[in-house]
Design an enzyme around this catalytic site. Structure first.
Site, PDB file in Angstrom:
ATOM      1  N   SER A 488      14.190  -0.208  12.507  1.00 25.30           N
ATOM      2  CA  SER A 488      15.783   0.427  12.725  1.00 25.30           C
ATOM      3  C   SER A 488      16.539  -0.399  11.217  1.00 25.30           C
ATOM      4  O   SER A 488      17.301   0.805  10.813  1.00 25.30           O
ATOM      5  CB  SER A 488      16.016   0.030  13.746  1.00 25.30           C
ATOM      6  OG  SER A 488      15.510   0.274  14.994  1.00 25.30           O
ATOM      7  N   SER A 646       7.149   6.373  14.764  1.00 33.04           N
ATOM      8  CA  SER A 646       8.391   4.816  14.477  1.00 33.04           C
ATOM      9  C   SER A 646       9.339   5.727  15.759  1.00 33.04           C
ATOM     10  O   SER A 646       9.862   4.952  15.658  1.00 33.04           O
ATOM     11  CB  SER A 646       8.464   4.905  13.842  1.00 33.04           C
ATOM     12  OG  SER A 646       8.500   6.236  11.951  1.00 33.04           O
ATOM     13  N   ASN A 649       9.450   5.435  18.349  1.00 28.12           N
ATOM     14  CA  ASN A 649       9.009   4.105  19.108  1.00 28.12           C
ATOM     15  C   ASN A 649      10.240   2.965  18.123  1.00 28.12           C
ATOM     16  O   ASN A 649      10.539   1.332  19.049  1.00 28.12           O
ATOM     17  CB  ASN A 649       7.766   3.544  19.359  1.00 28.12           C
ATOM     18  CG  ASN A 649       7.222   4.218  20.053  1.00 28.12           C
ATOM     19  OD1 ASN A 649       6.850   4.275  21.379  1.00 28.12           O
ATOM     20  ND2 ASN A 649       5.781   4.904  19.515  1.00 28.12           N
ATOM     21  N   TYR A 650      10.055   3.204  17.422  1.00 20.88           N
ATOM     22  CA  TYR A 650      11.378   1.954  16.009  1.00 20.88           C
ATOM     23  C   TYR A 650      12.309   2.025  16.748  1.00 20.88           C
ATOM     24  O   TYR A 650      12.798   1.290  15.597  1.00 20.88           O
ATOM     25  CB  TYR A 650       9.830   1.347  15.411  1.00 20.88           C
ATOM     26  CG  TYR A 650       8.981   1.257  16.475  1.00 20.88           C
ATOM     27  CD1 TYR A 650       8.685  -0.126  16.349  1.00 20.88           C
ATOM     28  CD2 TYR A 650       7.500   1.507  16.025  1.00 20.88           C
ATOM     29  CE1 TYR A 650       7.354  -1.166  16.383  1.00 20.88           C
ATOM     30  CE2 TYR A 650       6.023   1.222  16.017  1.00 20.88           C
ATOM     31  CZ  TYR A 650       5.998   0.189  16.609  1.00 20.88           C
ATOM     32  OH  TYR A 650       4.519  -0.966  16.845  1.00 20.88           O
ATOM     33  N   LEU A 651      13.035   3.123  15.918  1.00 21.84           N
ATOM     34  CA  LEU A 651      14.201   3.899  15.200  1.00 21.84           C
ATOM     35  C   LEU A 651      14.780   4.111  16.485  1.00 21.84           C
ATOM     36  O   LEU A 651      15.335   4.728  17.330  1.00 21.84           O
ATOM     37  CB  LEU A 651      13.792   4.914  14.913  1.00 21.84           C
ATOM     38  CG  LEU A 651      13.198   5.032  13.645  1.00 21.84           C
ATOM     39  CD1 LEU A 651      13.232   5.880  12.850  1.00 21.84           C
ATOM     40  CD2 LEU A 651      13.119   3.561  12.315  1.00 21.84           C
TER      41      LEU A 651
END
Length: 706
Positions: A488, A646, A649-651
């Site tokens: 992020s 991403s 799940n990640y950003l």
DNA sequence: ATCGAGACTTGGAAAAATATTC
DNA sequence: GAATATTTTTCCAAGTCTCGAT
């Protein structure tokens, strides 16, 4: 069950297909019971006999909680703060109740576990349809063999994999054949002893026929079937949680089939048997009606009322013996809440990151080997976004993460280059050469010294110790948070690195995808090359070439046209000849004709054009060339990178939403429908949102409380 | 202290849906 | 308007991590 000698397993149980195959009731399976004592197993037959001690705390206080929940229901919750308060209130109340209960209860319960819901209603799970035998034979040594339905089903699983890479794997074939033979009646089992003598092509033909029939179905019929199916499953797609109607994500019970692991999985090819109601545990509110069991003569494995978890149903996977759960969809309240908490935690980390980095840098100097290893591991997790690397079992593919790295995975190169080459999650290769700090390099060299290639690099470090240590630095911190944080943080930084990311939407999206790509590369999110990738590139290059040639021709024509404005100039263009396909030919035939046509030389096409249309043509072609060039570049660079992982799940979605607002990019150009729903909670964010929250004034009160 | 059960997130591939192209 | 290309969703495997039992 997978520990058992496979030959001992009765045929019916292996296949799980015959009527009398009644698998064990979940609540008595394994380890002498389902779940820890804190999870209430109300085996249906005996649920009434449960004493108060054995009832979940939440059930005892259920009535009061329900009132409170329904009161809150109507309230519109401002984006983030309210849910958090609610959560805390719940915890606090639970705590009080727990104390009260403890006084009268002999059984001790965890006090800090939170209650996830007050009422929960759903219709159970959808089982795959029963197997319908097709009667196509197996050929053994060229002889037709009619298989009994159980065996036929398993043979059909295999036939559907013909032509895939699985069949090239020895393990896969062996596992399959072992399990397949178990489904055969004794006489056939004696006869069918070698897979090489088995010919599944007749069964394959049947599958191909089915496929062909489906493909050639008119769109109207297709739509009709789709709608009928939607209606059939509608019942299972929603649950009611505390009065909210929520979508269920995976309401379908996994069908039987061959287990396909990733990488070199030792169990690949094993038959994953059918799941029956007896295998399934349903989690329901105490007052919720128990959904009728869909199979006659069968019944649910058990019914529980566990308010401390968010799953609706579970069973054990027959291959791995791990739990499989039925969850609510990503857009549900439960999932949205935990998503928010995840990003909140990552933001928290940004406040501690300097301190933590100093801490592990200092740790590198420690004289204590354990501290050194912990520090180096954390360095790698932080800098390279590695996963922590828990231990794995023997029945799984050999893959590693940071803490499970072995000597064979690391190559050191003076003065300070570290090369990592290992198989990570899903057996995806991680390959990277990085410059590291001198002391890290030095320590790694020490860790490798005197070890065999198969030894662990971090032999004195355990994952739990690393996570315990992280918790001492920041409450709730664990290794995976670094991945979220760094992903992020990187996106936010990149998106803010340029004031104006492009003149039009197209170039702005390109810019966003570039940033997204950098994150994906950091996280090593790869995908295999699509089969038609090189073909696609070739076509693009072809088009580009054609457009360039056309542009030249146009420019030449323009010269002529300008010389004599009233006449029309000839423009030459080279194009592929038009393909003519006869009406009545099969799909395969059509495809062949097309491919044939691709190879034919281009044809010359001459048109007469006036000056105006030539000028217009030049502008259009130039634009087209620009677009093609950009396309070619991004497609090639994104060929083996997966952006979606991403993104999902990640950003932190607020970074993206804020960027879209700043640059007037419609959010649907970046988040498809499902993601928009999943990230609904982030849509109201202010356009100056930063990750991490800086001193920029944010409209997000809970986040700004630095 | 260690271990394994349990619950939840993360992952790429394949299937399905939709958009584009001829 | 059908075939094809691309995007989106589904599927289920494979991770992480916590907690309670021993």
């Amino acid at each position: 069950m997978h520990q058992q000698d496979p030959d001992e397993i009765p045929l019916s149980e292996l296949l799980g297909n015959s009527g009398e195959s009644v698998p064990r009731v979940v609540s008595v399976a394994r380890q002498g019971g389902f779940g820890a004592p804190s999870i209430q197993v109300a085996k249906k037959s005996s649920s009434a006999a449960l004493s108060e001690d054995e009832l979940p705390l939440a059930l005892l206080i259920g009535t009061e909680r329900k009132k409170e929940c329904s009161r809150r229901k109507g309230k519109v919750e401002p984006c983030r703060k309210a849910p958090k308060r609610k959560c805390e209130r719940m915890k606090a109340e639970k705590h009080r109740k727990a104390k009260k209960l403890q006084a009268t209860s002999t059984k001790h319960r965890a006090e800090d576990e939170s209650i996830k819901w007050c009422s929960l209603e759903h219709n159970g799970v959808l089982f795959p349809p029963e197997y319908e035998p097709h009667g196509r034979p197996l050929l053994y040594d060229g002889c037709e063999i009619a298989l009994p339905p159980e065996a036929e089903e398993v043979a059909t699983f295999y036939a559907s994999k013909l032509g895939t890479v699985y069949l090239e794997k020895e393990t896969f074939r062996k596992n399959f054949f072992d399990d397949f033979r178990k489904t055969l009646p004794v006489d056939l089992r004696k006869r069918i002893v070698k897979l090489e003598h088995c010919d599944f092509s007749r069964i394959r033909e049947y599958l191909d026929e089915l496929k062909e029939r489906k493909q050639s179905m008119p769109p109207s019929k297709r739509k009709e079937l789709r709608e009928a199916e939607a209606q059939r499953v509608a019942h299972y797609t929603v649950a009611i949680v505390d009065g909210r109607k929520e979508k269920v994500a995976n309401y379908r019970v996994e069908p039987p089939g061959l287990f396909l692991g990733r990488g070199d999985h030792p169990l690949m090819g094993r038959v994953k048997r059918r799941i029956f109601p007896e295998d399934v545990t349903l989690n329901l509110g105490r007052d919720a009606p128990i959904p009728p069991c869909p199979f006659k003569g069968h019944d649910w494995g058990s019914i529980v009322h566990n308010q401390r978890v968010t799953w609706l149903a579970c069973w054990r996977d027959p291959i791995s013996d791990e739990y499989k759960y039925v969850w609510l969809s990503a857009s549900s309240h439960f999932k949205a809440m935990s998503d928010q908490e995840k990003f909140e935690k990552a933001q928290q980390l940004s406040k501690h990151i300097t301190k933590i980095r100093n801490e592990y840098t200092k740790g590198l100097e420690s004289a204590d080997r354990h501290t050194q290893q912990r520090s180096v591991a954390l360095y790698l997790i932080d800098k390279l976004a590695l996963r922590v690397g828990n231990e794995k079992g023997e029945d799984e593919a050999d893959t590693v993460g940071c803490c499970s790295l072995r000597v064979e995975h690391i190559t050191l190169q003076e003065p300070n280059i570290v090369q990592l080459d290992f198989l990570g999650k899903d057996s995806m290769r991680y390959f990277n050469r990085v410059r590291v700090e001198a002391l890290v390099f030095h320590r790694l060299r020490e860790f490798l010294k005197g070890k065999r290639v198969s030894d662990n690099v971090f032999d004195e470090l355990k994952v739990e110790e690393l996570n315990d240590y992280l918790k001492s630095l920041m409450p709730g911190l664990s290794a995976k948070v670094f991945r979220t944080y760094n992903a992020s943080y990187t996106l936010d930084k990149l998106l803010h690195s340029v004031k104006t990311p492009g003149p039009d939407i197209h170039s702005r999206l390109l810019f966003y995808n570039e940033a997204n790509k950098d994150v994906a590369v950091l996280c090593n999110h790869q995908r295999s090359l699509p089969k038609t990738h090189s073909l696609m590139l070739e076509r693009l290059r072809d088009k580009l070439e054609e457009s360039r040639a056309y542009l030249e021709a146009l420019k030449m024509a323009r010269g002529k046209a300008q010389a004599s404005p009233d006449s029309r100039a000839q423009v030459t263009r080279w194009r592929r000849p038009v393909v003519e396909i006869p009406e009545d030919c099969s799909l395969a035939e059509r495809k062949r004709i097309r491919e044939e046509a691709e190879k034919r030389p281009k044809e010359k096409q001459v048109v007469n054009m006036g000056l105006a249309s030539i000028t217009r043509g030049i502008a259009q072609t130039q634009e087209k060339i620009r677009r093609l060039e950009a396309d070619l570049k991004t497609r090639d660079s994104l060929a083996t990178v997966s952006l979606s992982t991403s993104k999902i799940n990640y950003l932190d979605p607020r970074i993206t939403v804020a960027w879209c607002k700043r640059h007037e990019v419609p959010i649907e150009r970046i988040f498809p429908r499902a993601l928009q729903e999943k990230f609904m909670w982030s849509m109201g964010v202010s356009e100056d949102f930063r990750f991490p929250i800086s001193n920029v004034v944010s409209n997000d009160p809970s986040g700004a409380s630095t």
